[in-house]
Design an enzyme around this catalytic site. Structure first.
Site, PDB file in Angstrom:
ATOM      1  N   ARG A   1       0.835  -1.220   0.000  1.00  0.00           N
ATOM      2  CA  ARG A   1       0.000   0.000   0.000  1.00  0.00           C
ATOM      3  C   ARG A   1       0.863   1.262   0.000  1.00  0.00           C
ATOM      4  NH1 ARG A   1      -2.249  -3.685  -0.960  1.00  0.00           N
ATOM      5  NH2 ARG A   1      -4.169  -4.579  -0.153  1.00  0.00           N
TER       6      ARG A   1
ATOM      7  N   SER B   1     -10.951  -0.721   3.557  1.00  0.00           N
ATOM      8  CA  SER B   1     -10.123  -0.939   4.763  1.00  0.00           C
ATOM      9  C   SER B   1      -9.583   0.408   5.247  1.00  0.00           C
ATOM     10  CB  SER B   1      -8.927  -1.822   4.429  1.00  0.00           C
ATOM     11  OG  SER B   1      -9.381  -3.035   3.896  1.00  0.00           O
TER      12      SER B   1
ATOM     13  N   GLU C   1      -4.895   3.453   6.263  1.00  0.00           N
ATOM     14  CA  GLU C   1      -4.633   3.296   4.824  1.00  0.00           C
ATOM     15  C   GLU C   1      -5.302   4.459   4.072  1.00  0.00           C
ATOM     16  OE1 GLU C   1      -5.442  -0.673   3.192  1.00  0.00           O
ATOM     17  OE2 GLU C   1      -6.315   0.299   1.442  1.00  0.00           O
TER      18      GLU C   1
HETATM   19  C1  LIG Z   1     -15.592  -0.594  -0.670  1.00  0.00           C
HETATM   20  C2  LIG Z   1     -14.129  -0.329  -0.912  1.00  0.00           C
HETATM   21  C3  LIG Z   1     -13.268  -1.387  -1.082  1.00  0.00           C
HETATM   22  C4  LIG Z   1     -11.897  -1.181  -1.317  1.00  0.00           C
HETATM   23  N1  LIG Z   1     -11.081  -2.253  -1.496  1.00  0.00           N
HETATM   24  C5  LIG Z   1      -9.755  -2.056  -1.740  1.00  0.00           C
HETATM   25  C6  LIG Z   1      -8.895  -3.175  -1.949  1.00  0.00           C
HETATM   26  O1  LIG Z   1      -9.327  -4.331  -1.946  1.00  0.00           O
HETATM   27  N2  LIG Z   1      -7.576  -2.951  -2.173  1.00  0.00           N
HETATM   28  C7  LIG Z   1      -7.071  -1.673  -2.218  1.00  0.00           C
HETATM   29  O2  LIG Z   1      -5.853  -1.538  -2.430  1.00  0.00           O
HETATM   30  N3  LIG Z   1      -7.869  -0.596  -2.033  1.00  0.00           N
HETATM   31  C8  LIG Z   1      -9.194  -0.748  -1.791  1.00  0.00           C
HETATM   32  N4  LIG Z   1     -10.010   0.325  -1.588  1.00  0.00           N
HETATM   33  C9  LIG Z   1      -9.422   1.681  -1.602  1.00  0.00           C
HETATM   34  C10 LIG Z   1      -9.544   2.423  -2.958  1.00  0.00           C
HETATM   35  O3  LIG Z   1     -10.470   1.796  -3.781  1.00  0.00           O
HETATM   36  C11 LIG Z   1      -8.202   2.491  -3.683  1.00  0.00           C
HETATM   37  O4  LIG Z   1      -7.240   3.121  -2.869  1.00  0.00           O
HETATM   38  C12 LIG Z   1      -8.314   3.273  -5.008  1.00  0.00           C
HETATM   39  O5  LIG Z   1      -7.114   3.115  -5.740  1.00  0.00           O
HETATM   40  C13 LIG Z   1      -8.594   4.754  -4.817  1.00  0.00           C
HETATM   41  O6  LIG Z   1      -8.899   5.307  -6.080  1.00  0.00           O
HETATM   42  P1  LIG Z   1      -9.656   6.687  -6.200  1.00  0.00           P
HETATM   43  O7  LIG Z   1      -9.665   7.077  -7.635  1.00  0.00           O
HETATM   44  O8  LIG Z   1     -10.970   6.629  -5.537  1.00  0.00           O
HETATM   45  O9  LIG Z   1      -8.661   7.648  -5.386  1.00  0.00           O
HETATM   46  P2  LIG Z   1      -9.040   8.913  -4.502  1.00  0.00           P
HETATM   47  O10 LIG Z   1      -9.694   8.457  -3.248  1.00  0.00           O
HETATM   48  O11 LIG Z   1      -9.757   9.915  -5.315  1.00  0.00           O
HETATM   49  O12 LIG Z   1      -7.586   9.444  -4.152  1.00  0.00           O
HETATM   50  C14 LIG Z   1      -6.750   8.740  -3.266  1.00  0.00           C
HETATM   51  C15 LIG Z   1      -5.404   9.460  -3.164  1.00  0.00           C
HETATM   52  O13 LIG Z   1      -4.714   9.385  -4.403  1.00  0.00           O
HETATM   53  C16 LIG Z   1      -4.474  10.687  -4.926  1.00  0.00           C
HETATM   54  N5  LIG Z   1      -4.699  10.597  -6.377  1.00  0.00           N
HETATM   55  C17 LIG Z   1      -5.823  10.163  -6.989  1.00  0.00           C
HETATM   56  N6  LIG Z   1      -5.658  10.166  -8.320  1.00  0.00           N
HETATM   57  C18 LIG Z   1      -4.403  10.618  -8.547  1.00  0.00           C
HETATM   58  C19 LIG Z   1      -3.642  10.862  -9.734  1.00  0.00           C
HETATM   59  N7  LIG Z   1      -4.137  10.631 -10.952  1.00  0.00           N
HETATM   60  N8  LIG Z   1      -2.374  11.334  -9.598  1.00  0.00           N
HETATM   61  C20 LIG Z   1      -1.850  11.588  -8.374  1.00  0.00           C
HETATM   62  N9  LIG Z   1      -2.527  11.385  -7.217  1.00  0.00           N
HETATM   63  C21 LIG Z   1      -3.791  10.907  -7.314  1.00  0.00           C
HETATM   64  C22 LIG Z   1      -5.464  11.587  -4.226  1.00  0.00           C
HETATM   65  O14 LIG Z   1      -5.004  12.938  -4.189  1.00  0.00           O
HETATM   66  C23 LIG Z   1      -5.547  10.954  -2.862  1.00  0.00           C
HETATM   67  O15 LIG Z   1      -4.448  11.342  -2.060  1.00  0.00           O
HETATM   68  C24 LIG Z   1     -11.397   0.152  -1.366  1.00  0.00           C
HETATM   69  C25 LIG Z   1     -12.286   1.238  -1.199  1.00  0.00           C
HETATM   70  C26 LIG Z   1     -13.635   0.997  -0.985  1.00  0.00           C
HETATM   71  C27 LIG Z   1     -14.562   2.172  -0.829  1.00  0.00           C
END
Ligand SMILES: Cc1cc2nc3c(=O)[nH]c(=O)nc-3n(C[C@H](O)[C@H](O)[C@H](O)COP(=O)(O)OP(=O)(O)OC[C@H]3O[C@@H](n4cnc5c(N)ncnc54)[C@H](O)[C@@H]3O)c2cc1C
Length: 337
Positions: free
Chosen positions: A163, A238, A333
């Protein structure tokens, strides 16, 4: 182009009512560069937003939120064994998994249904069910906010860990991921090492050698049964990482709690944070509109109308109680803003 005082509630999965002072979307690198050239944007704190599935807002954001909507999915080259697939950073991650399956490409099916965008996936090297992004990662392109220059990052340069990546560490807030290239397999190599996948395949009546699509179906099935759907109940998956402890510390724990689960990792043992939280009595804990999910102790939830700072305070209480009971430090996380 720039909107003022925009509610972020629809743009993140915790569903907290907070506002961004400034808000804009970009659909291409050129649009992003144009936004970054605006004085108002240059002077403001910047937050790149994907789908908001790994964020907890504890207050209004007094800066500019830049929502990534760069699309595009294509196979850019292939040989006998592998294909390189490039995705725009604003594509949905699960959309990329489905695209791969439609093209008969395997390697990311274990990561089915993880919410979020492709561009955020490298930030924390997303992982689930025995696989991580880094297993298929080839390279990414990112724009340096200070100069507007595009840079290609190789796997080594991304510094992936559990992570973790350089974009959460030394290069935090310095680059915006604009596209990601994965190397996927043209000959199916399903990974069913994770026990729950095997049992779910059996439960679904899938016998013999499973295809990548079967593995994806099993993973989707497991995730739907275990994790709360953010469309129904606010959460960010998580909330805590699974802590890694030394073998010595694990042996001590095992002597006191013979049932403690643990998985060997280089340099120690990974202990499921969900077990530690559950043993500390938090599973299903409810405090008005927020609490700990009753089926998955790792997930903090907004039942409706919760404040971000209350969820953050609950997270810190959980961390303190696990530290007191087990002498183990949990780390969030989720990105707390
Ligand atoms: C129900 C649920 C289940 C999940 N299961 C998992 C799992 O099994 N495994 C796992 O690893 N994660 C899991 N996650 C967490 C999440 O899905 C991941 O971390 C995902 O990659 C976040 O993507 P996002 O576009 O929503 O990022 P955001 O929440 O929009 O951003 C997260 C961070 O990344 C930065 N960011 C976003 N896009 C960019 C970019 N293009 N360039 C630079 N920085 C950027 C943002 O500024 C922020 O700091 C889960 C979340 C939920 C709600």
């Amino acid at each position: 182009m720039l909107e003022h005082n925009v509610s972020l509630r629809p743009y993140h999965t915790f569903g907290i009512e907070v506002k961004a002072r400034l808000f804009a979307r970009f659909q291409s690198v050129d649009e992003l560069r144009a936004l970054l050239a605006l004085p108002e944007v240059q002077q403001a704190e910047q937050l790149i937003l994907g789908s908001g599935s790994n964020l907890l807002f504890t207050k209004d954001f007094d800066g500019v939120v830049l929502k990534n909507e760069i699309r595009g999915l294509e196979i850019i080259s292939q040989d006998e064994d592998t294909a390189l697939v490039r995705a725009g950073a604003g594509e949905s991650w699960h959309g990329m998994v489905q695209y791969a399956l439609d093209q008969d490409l395997s390697g990311i099916e274990n990561l089915s249904l993880i919410p979020g965008t492709v561009g955020a996936a490298p930030l924390q090297n997303i992982g689930a069910y025995g696989a991580e992004l880094k297993d298929t990662f080839e390279e990414l392109e990112a724009l340096e906010t200070a100069t507007g220059r595009l840079r290609t990052f190789s796997m080594e340069e991304c510094g992936f860990g559990y992570r973790e990546s350089v974009f959460k560490g030394p290069l935090k807030n310095q680059y915006i991921v604009t596209s990601v290239v994965l190397r996927l397999h043209r000959r199916a190599q399903p990974n069913v090492s994770y026990g729950a996948i095997q049992t779910t395949l059996q439960d679904l009546g899938i016998e013999g050698d499973p295809t990548p699509r079967h593995v994806s179906e099993a993973v989707v099935h497991i995730r739907r049964s275990k994790l709360p759907d953010p469309a129904e109940i606010g959460n960010a998956g998580s909330f805590f990482k699974n802590p890694e402890v030394s073998q010595h510390k694990f042996d001590e724990l095992k002597a006191q709690y013979p049932e403690v689960p643990g998985y060997p990792v280089p340099g120690g043992v990974k202990v499921p944070a969900a077990w530690l939280i559950e043993q500390s009595g938090w599973k299903g804990h409810r405090r008005g509109p927020h609490g700990v999910h009753d089926r998955q102790a790792l997930v903090l939830v907004n039942h409706g109308g919760a404040q971000g700072q209350d969820i953050r305070d609950l997270a810190y209480e959980i961390i303190a109680s696990v530290r007191e009971k087990f002498g183990i430090e949990l780390h969030p996380e989720v990105n707390i803003m």
